[in-house]
Design an enzyme around this catalytic site. Structure first.
Site, PDB file in Angstrom:
ATOM      1  CG  HIS A  83       4.385   6.300   1.082  1.00 55.07           C
ATOM      2  ND1 HIS A  83       5.694   6.018   0.768  1.00 55.07           N
ATOM      3  CD2 HIS A  83       3.766   5.105   1.220  1.00 55.07           C
ATOM      4  CE1 HIS A  83       5.859   4.712   0.719  1.00 55.07           C
ATOM      5  NE2 HIS A  83       4.713   4.133   0.991  1.00 55.07           N
ATOM      6  CG  ASP A 162      12.365   1.002   7.180  1.00 52.52           C
ATOM      7  OD1 ASP A 162      11.627   0.083   7.546  1.00 52.52           O
ATOM      8  OD2 ASP A 162      12.431   1.385   5.992  1.00 52.52           O
ATOM      9  NE  ARG A 169       9.283  -6.045   7.442  1.00 51.19           N
ATOM     10  CZ  ARG A 169       8.637  -5.002   6.903  1.00 51.19           C
ATOM     11  NH1 ARG A 169       9.191  -3.805   6.907  1.00 51.19           N
ATOM     12  NH2 ARG A 169       7.454  -5.155   6.377  1.00 51.19           N
ATOM     13  CB  SER A 184       8.503  -0.197   7.217  1.00 48.23           C
ATOM     14  OG  SER A 184       9.268   0.064   6.081  1.00 48.23           O
ATOM     15  CE  LYS A 188      10.460   3.556   4.660  1.00 52.29           C
ATOM     16  NZ  LYS A 188      10.591   2.411   3.791  1.00 52.29           N
TER      17      LYS A 188
HETATM   18  N1  URA Z   1       7.185  -0.217   1.838  1.00 44.94           N
HETATM   19  C1  URA Z   1       7.960   0.133   2.884  1.00 44.94           C
HETATM   20  O1  URA Z   1       8.571   1.189   2.899  1.00 44.94           O
HETATM   21  N2  URA Z   1       8.051  -0.739   3.923  1.00 44.94           N
HETATM   22  C2  URA Z   1       7.393  -1.908   3.948  1.00 44.94           C
HETATM   23  O2  URA Z   1       7.515  -2.629   4.921  1.00 44.94           O
HETATM   24  C3  URA Z   1       6.602  -2.259   2.853  1.00 44.94           C
HETATM   25  C4  URA Z   1       6.503  -1.381   1.797  1.00 44.94           C
END
Ligand code: URA
Length: 423
Positions: A83, A162, A169, A184, A188
């Site tokens: 990621h 999320d 958010r 968050s 994932k």
């Molecule tokens: N990327 C994400 O997946 N979540 C966040 O809160 C910020 C960046």
């Protein structure tokens, strides 16, 4: 509803929520029993008060449990996900997924589309004629077994809490919170089912995290969440003061990724790709130098199979923009500053990015750099080339580049690209 008020008030006053309270409030929000205005108030209280390690762990577990965790146990090789927190010109995933797969580690990457000045991996791949991001679970697992690398869109069942929370958010100014960002991202990644995860947190002008201290804290928080969930997690902090590589924009970045996969490409991009791939191979228990697989065509072969398996034609011409305009270097000297945020914003305005989720992107739009940071340039040489579909977009992109670079008589030492490793 009184439960929600108690949870909000506890966090507002700096108290600690129990595991049960955290689980309940997230589950009830997803069911529609906690109102968005109540969740907004709780999120704002978290922005100010933070979450304790126990609360954060419970929050992240509840987000994972809101959907299903992928079962990748039948893959037959070590499985390592990757990621990036997002950067300008960041096409590292396009290179490392096939590279690492060519060396025996499977890479299952569920990705998103870009918003704002950083591009999304799926948007880049979608510039390849025929390529599709949406795969069924069976197709995803089949490709992971047969090719070893998949980059696809996350299904609705991957940490759905999320998705709901992120949308909230986004419109309540509660994105910038280290525990909320960490949970968050990691919910994932944990739900994605890999044995291990390599995180690339970008630091600098063009990144989510502008300074090293906050990036380090985010990295440590995410590594801790991975450990709590039994997912080996390592994080590299890498610089995003200047764009990575020379191409910024969807098809332009795919072409540059293919250059790296063919053994060439800009040195800075190669360096970050090799650093990330080295860590992923180590996390997968197959430590080795990934460089030779770029030089001898093994990584490129996996790339072709990966693109083909998702309907894309790896040999097809990529879309190109009808209008191209060159910004020339105004003087000779050394390129000592090139602001990643300004270049990312220019690419976005040229059409490469989207302002709202519903917008589409122009696959051909973007910016190509005529020189990398630190290089010598001569007056009149192409410094930035803008690609777009209309004069208006070119003018918008050009305006974003005003003041975006410095050319100096004296060379300046280049700061390292890989700043730190956490975990
Ligand atoms: N990327 C994400 O997946 N979540 C966040 O809160 C910020 C960046």
């Amino acid at each position: 509803m009184s439960g929600a008020i108690e949870v909000i008030a506890t966090k507002r006053d700096g108290g600690e929520l129990s595991d049960d309270q955290v689980r309940w409030v997230l589950e009830a929000y997803v069911r529609g029993e906690v109102a968005p205005e109540q969740m907004s108030a709780l999120l704002m209280a978290i922005v100010w008060r933070g979450l304790s390690p126990a609360e954060l762990s419970a929050w992240t577990s509840a987000m994972v449990a809101s959907g299903t965790r992928m079962d990748l146990s039948g893959t037959g090789r070590p499985v390592v996900d990757k990621h990036s927190s997002g950067g300008v010109g960041d096409k590292v995933s396009l290179v490392v997924a096939p590279l690492v797969a060519a060396l025996g580690v499977a890479v299952p990457k569920l990705s998103g589309r870009g918003l704002g000045h950083t591009g999304g991996t799926l948007d880049k791949l979608e510039s390849i004629p025929g390529w599709r991001a949406d795969l069924s679970t069976a197709q995803f697992l089949g490709q992971l077994r047969s090719v070893g690398a998949v980059i696809a869109s996350a299904g609705a069942d991957l940490a759905p809490a999320d998705k709901q929370l992120y949308a909230l958010r986004d419109v309540t100014a509660t994105v910038p919170s280290i525990p909320l960002i960490a949970s968050s991202i990691m919910s994932k990644k944990i739900a994605g089912g890999a044995d291990a995860v390599l995180l690339d947190v970008k630091v600098g002008a063009g990144a989510f995290m502008p300074d090293l201290d906050s990036a380090r804290l985010l990295a440590q928080t995410m590594v801790g969440l991975g450990r709590d969930a039994g997912v080996r997690t390592v994080c590299l902090l890498t610089s995003m003061e200047a764009p990575l590589g020379r191409a910024i924009g969807n098809a332009l970045e795919v072409a540059e990724a293919v250059e790296v996969l063919s053994g060439g490409g800009p040195a800075d991009l190669r360096e970050v790709c090799l650093a990330v791939a080295t860590e992923m191979l180590a996390l997968g228990g197959l430590p080795q130098d990934p460089g030779p697989a770029l030089a001898d065509g093994r990584a490129l072969e996996v790339w072709r199979r990966m693109v083909d398996a998702q309907g894309g034609d790896p040999g097809a011409a990529l879309p190109s923009a009808p209008l191209v305009e060159v910004v020339e270097a105004p003087r000779s000297g050394h390129l000592v500053r090139l602001d990643a945020l300004a270049v990312g914003t220019a690419a976005w305005r040229l059409g490469a990015g989207r302002a709202r989720k519903e917008d589409s992107v122009d696959p051909a739009a973007g910016v190509v750099l005529g020189a990398s940071l630190g290089e010598r340039v001569e007056a009149g040489q192409p410094l930035l080339t803008l690609h777009a579909s209309s004069r208006e977009r070119i003018a918008d992109g050009r305006a974003a580049l005003d003041g975006s670079y410095d050319i100096s008589d004296e060379p300046q030492p280049l700061a390292p690209l890989v700043l730190e490793k956490v975990g």
